[in-house]
Enzyme design. Structure first.
Site, PDB file in Angstrom:
ATOM      1  N   ASP A 129      -6.060   4.934  -0.199  1.00 45.44           N
ATOM      2  CA  ASP A 129      -7.039   5.458   0.749  1.00 45.44           C
ATOM      3  C   ASP A 129      -7.546   6.854   0.384  1.00 45.44           C
ATOM      4  OD1 ASP A 129      -4.431   6.112   1.327  1.00 45.44           O
ATOM      5  OD2 ASP A 129      -4.465   5.386   3.384  1.00 45.44           O
ATOM      6  N   TYR A 162      -8.728   1.193   2.307  1.00 46.36           N
ATOM      7  CA  TYR A 162      -9.515   0.465   3.300  1.00 46.36           C
ATOM      8  C   TYR A 162     -10.949   0.165   2.888  1.00 46.36           C
ATOM      9  CZ  TYR A 162      -5.303   1.893   5.588  1.00 46.36           C
ATOM     10  OH  TYR A 162      -3.986   2.080   5.863  1.00 46.36           O
ATOM     11  N   HIS A 206      -2.346   9.659   3.212  1.00 45.83           N
ATOM     12  CA  HIS A 206      -1.626  10.188   4.379  1.00 45.83           C
ATOM     13  C   HIS A 206      -0.192  10.562   4.017  1.00 45.83           C
ATOM     14  CE1 HIS A 206      -4.643   7.270   6.015  1.00 45.83           C
ATOM     15  NE2 HIS A 206      -4.897   8.311   6.817  1.00 45.83           N
ATOM     16  N   ASP A 261      -0.403   7.686  -1.302  1.00 38.44           N
ATOM     17  CA  ASP A 261      -1.313   7.361  -0.206  1.00 38.44           C
ATOM     18  C   ASP A 261      -1.954   8.675   0.280  1.00 38.44           C
ATOM     19  OD1 ASP A 261      -1.557   4.912   2.045  1.00 38.44           O
ATOM     20  OD2 ASP A 261      -1.874   6.923   2.870  1.00 38.44           O
ATOM     21  N   HIS A 288       4.585   4.972   7.274  1.00 41.52           N
ATOM     22  CA  HIS A 288       4.574   5.742   8.531  1.00 41.52           C
ATOM     23  C   HIS A 288       5.642   5.260   9.512  1.00 41.52           C
ATOM     24  CE1 HIS A 288       1.010   7.780   7.263  1.00 41.52           C
ATOM     25  NE2 HIS A 288       0.301   6.658   7.183  1.00 41.52           N
ATOM     26  N   ASP A 319     -10.468  -2.086  18.412  1.00 42.60           N
ATOM     27  CA  ASP A 319      -9.779  -0.794  18.332  1.00 42.60           C
ATOM     28  C   ASP A 319     -10.325  -0.068  17.110  1.00 42.60           C
ATOM     29  OD1 ASP A 319      -8.151   1.358  17.778  1.00 42.60           O
ATOM     30  OD2 ASP A 319      -6.271   0.278  18.113  1.00 42.60           O
TER      31      ASP A 319
HETATM   32  C1  X5A Z   1      -0.836   3.072   5.791  1.00 45.24           C
HETATM   33  C2  X5A Z   1      -1.959   3.972   6.230  1.00 45.24           C
HETATM   34  C3  X5A Z   1      -3.067   5.124   8.032  1.00 45.24           C
HETATM   35  C4  X5A Z   1      -3.151   5.228   9.512  1.00 45.24           C
HETATM   36  C5  X5A Z   1      -4.336   6.077   9.903  1.00 45.24           C
HETATM   37  C6  X5A Z   1      -4.466   6.241  11.381  1.00 45.24           C
HETATM   38  N1  X5A Z   1      -2.020   4.279   7.547  1.00 45.24           N
HETATM   39  N2  X5A Z   1      -5.577   7.087  11.698  1.00 45.24           N
HETATM   40  O1  X5A Z   1      -2.789   4.346   5.432  1.00 45.24           O
HETATM   41 ZN    ZN Z   2      -2.779   5.952   4.198  1.00 45.49          ZN
END
Ligand code: X5A
Ligand code: ZN
Length: 655
Positions: free
Chosen positions: A245, A285, A176, A174, A137, A22
């Site tokens: 990230d 990541y 996001h 983060d 999330h 994935d």
């Molecule tokens: C915890 C986090 C990111 C999800 C990204 C999906 N989630 N494209 O960094």
């Molecule tokens: Zn994130």
């Protein structure tokens, strides 16, 4: 006062992993945890932390935030085969189940709660939990974006329930938007959720309208508590949704934050809630970048010197614009924003966005982001070199202090007391180079000052504090001595009447003089700034001057050493000065030399505490400044923002 930094790590959380292919989920790998921990070990940070075991969060604790249905679905995946796991996973946006996911997610929740307990019970001062799966999330009834249970949200509800807390701040750095956390606390005025995130006008995942600046809370979280909680928010606990990230090299965030950025963010938050800070891992990541950034965070939690931020110290137009929009959107709810003229913003924002789109030229954009390709090896090499430069020059945090007239118990532990310099030695030193500054009879007062300053310059200690009968003179000599030693930029913050203003023309010193009356002898110029500020008797309105003016100027200057001197007729209280010192530790690799008029015994003690970084001076509830003070800061910002770029706070200013 609690001391120590907790570290929570449990290898079992590496068993949750993606079993099929994935391309969206394959960056959330077990090594994110194990290699971060290895990195901490290699910097000898693990042994300096207090190990706290993880535990399973109970069902009851998970139900503080999630629906029973969600819990049951998660539980049922434990015995599923790969096909079934895949099928359930498809019900969510960017999530994967493994037979051990449920167990790991319960450990992640429990780890966050263990950290809250350790901090709230006073076992430690602060701490970090390395957890997987992440949480921010995750929503009441849904897994999302690699997250199953919302660890941080559960931690906040738990802290409210168990410790009766009424104000919790969640900072989410983060890359996001933690939409899950937003949904959970949207109507709850007792939890202030702050998130910064990449948005790209809704093009960046999770691509939600409600991630924009105009989502300011709903119902009770907005209308009901406008007067009280929203106007004076002095948190009792700070929890960080700590994603890395946005870090350099991250394939998901594609931004460029170097590891030391996270040291500065951590350092700022350590000044709140009496230092009660729980950092809980979310995204990140690029393994090497993640590990280095985790290390920088833990080092800072431990009180180590804060590394210097490198690069051009000027905000980018688009960032300034975003901040301006947030301020405008929150103006109705926060008293201290009330004076700002921010009404014109929204259309400006759209304009510059469109402008940028029209002009965007892919090839030059690529060039400006050399380090930001997905070439993980290149980033690794960059980081290796970069971290060497960042970490090697940092001396251990050691404080030197005048030793003669005070007893050992006067200063906090670890402060090293020094003896005065030999009289003939001082004479020899002073007669040549400093003769114009120093008269024969004041000469001896400089003895301990020289010894301590030399230790800082030679990096034997990180910072130091000297009592002086003539702080202005000592500071002037200290500045010249540091420049003569070879420092390129020395920042001097002088509180009180500065009878002796050094020559700052060569730019090697920047003096900010905080005093009650305008200094008549010299008007402000780029490297000598007079800031008239008499602190409000009731509270700390000086905070707004520190954040709104002094720190931005200081960050623009990027000093190699900070000298803070307190002379006669100071116009600030002890807590204001201590806060200033604590925040100035974010500059010059935390190298600070404090020179204090020798009559100021309790001030010396308080500054010494701030210097060792062991305790944060409490500054209590933030008092908004008067209109007059706001105008003063505004005028200073206008006057100096061409010289000191970090002062720019509106788009109009920058043009
Ligand atoms: C915890 C986090 C990111 C999800 C990204 C999906 N989630 N494209 O960094
Ligand atoms: Zn994130």
């Amino acid at each position: 006062m609690a001391s120590g930094t907790a570290l929570i790590y449990d290898e079992e959380m590496t068993t949750h992993k993606l079993l099929w292919s994935d391309p969206i989920c394959d960056i959330e790998v077990p090594e994110r945890l194990s290699s971060s921990y290895e990195q901490l070990r290699s910097y000898h940070l693990v042994e300096r932390c207090v190990p706290v075991p993880a535990r399973e969060g109970s069902e009851e604790e998970i139900l503080l935030v999630h629906s029973l249905e969600h819990l049951e679905v998660a539980k049922s995946t434990q015995t599923m085969n790969e096909e079934e796991l895949k099928r359930v996973s498809k019900n969510y946006d960017a999530f994967f189940f493994h037979p051990s996911t449920y167990r790991c997610a319960r450990l992640a929740v429990g780890a966050a709660l263990q950290l809250v307990d350790a901090v709230m019970a006073g076992k430690v001062h602060n701490g970090m939990a390395l957890v997987r799966p992440p949480g921010h999330h995750s929503q009441r009834n849904a897994a999302n974006g690699f997250c199953l249970f919302n660890n941080v949200a559960i931690a906040a509800e738990y802290a409210k329930l168990k410790y009766g807390l009424q104000r919790i701040l969640i900072v989410d750095w983060d890359v996001h938007h933690g939409q899950g956390t937003q949904y959970i606390f949207e109507e709850d005025p007792s939890v202030l959720y702050f998130s910064w995130h990449r948005y790209e006008h809704q093009e960046f995942w999770p691509s939600l309208r409600e991630s924009d600046y105009d989502a300011v809370g709903l119902g009770k979280g907005k209308g009901f508590n406008v007067n009280l909680p929203w106007n004076k928010f002095d948190p009792e606990l700070v929890i960080v949704s700590s994603g890395y990230d946005s870090g350099i090299g991250d394939p998901e965030g594609q931004m460029n934050a170097t590891p030391e950025v996270f040291a500065h963010l951590t350092h700022f938050l350590m000044q709140l809630a009496n230092g009660k800070l729980c950092v809980i891992l979310e995204g990140g990541y690029h393994l090497k970048s993640l590990g280095e950034s985790v290390c920088m965070t833990v080092k800072t939690l431990l009180g180590d010197p804060v590394p210097q931020i490198t690069g051009e110290m000027a905000p980018c137009l688009s960032a300034v614009e975003s901040i301006q929009n947030v301020r405008a959107a929150h103006k109705p709810y926060w008293k201290w924003l009330a004076y700002e003229d921010t009404s014109f913003l929204q259309n400006l924002s759209t304009k510059s966005h469109l402008l940028k789109k029209a002009n965007s030229n892919p090839s030059t954009e690529d060039e400006s982001q050399i380090t930001n390709n997905n070439n993980t090896v290149k980033v690794e090499r960059f980081l290796e070199l970069h971290m060497k430069n960042i970490l090697l020059p940092m001396p251990p945090i050691k404080t030197a202090a005048t030793g003669s007239e005070v007893s050992e118990h006067f200063f906090p532990e670890h402060v090293q007391l020094v003896k005065e310099m030999d009289k003939t030695e001082i004479k020899a030193l002073v007669s040549g180079f400093y003769a114009d500054l120093v008269k024969e009879e004041t000469l001896l007062s400089l003895g301990s000052m020289f010894v301590i300053l030399d230790k800082i310059l030679k990096k034997e200690v990180c910072n130091g504090i000297a009592a002086s009968p003539t702080a202005a003179l000592s500071a002037a000599v200290a500045l010249r001595h540091s420049v003569r030693f070879g420092l390129q930029r020395v920042l001097c913050v002088f509180v009180g009447d500065m009878q002796m203003i050094p020559n700052t023309e060569d730019g090697k010193m920047l003096v900010i003089n905080i005093c009650e009356k305008e200094q008549s002898r010299k008007t402000s110029c780029k490297h000598y700034i007079s800031l008239n500020w008499k602190e409000d008797a009731e509270g700390n309105d000086f905070f707004s001057a520190v954040l709104g003016f002094i720190l931005p100027v200081a960050y623009s200057y990027q000093p190699n050493l900070t000298v803070i001197a307190v002379g006669p007729n100071r116009s600030l209280g002890i807590s204001g000065i201590s806060l200033l010192v604590a925040l100035l530790r974010g500059l010059a690799e935390s190298r600070i030399f404090a020179v204090i008029e020798d009559t100021e015994i309790s001030l010396m003690q308080s500054i010494a505490k701030a210097l060792v970084g062991a305790s944060t001076p409490p500054f209590g509830i933030y008092v908004p400044p008067t209109q007059e003070k706001v105008n003063k800061i505004k005028a200073l910002r206008d006057q100096f923002q061409q010289e000191w770029k970090m002062l720019q706070c509106s788009v109009k200013d920058g043009i």
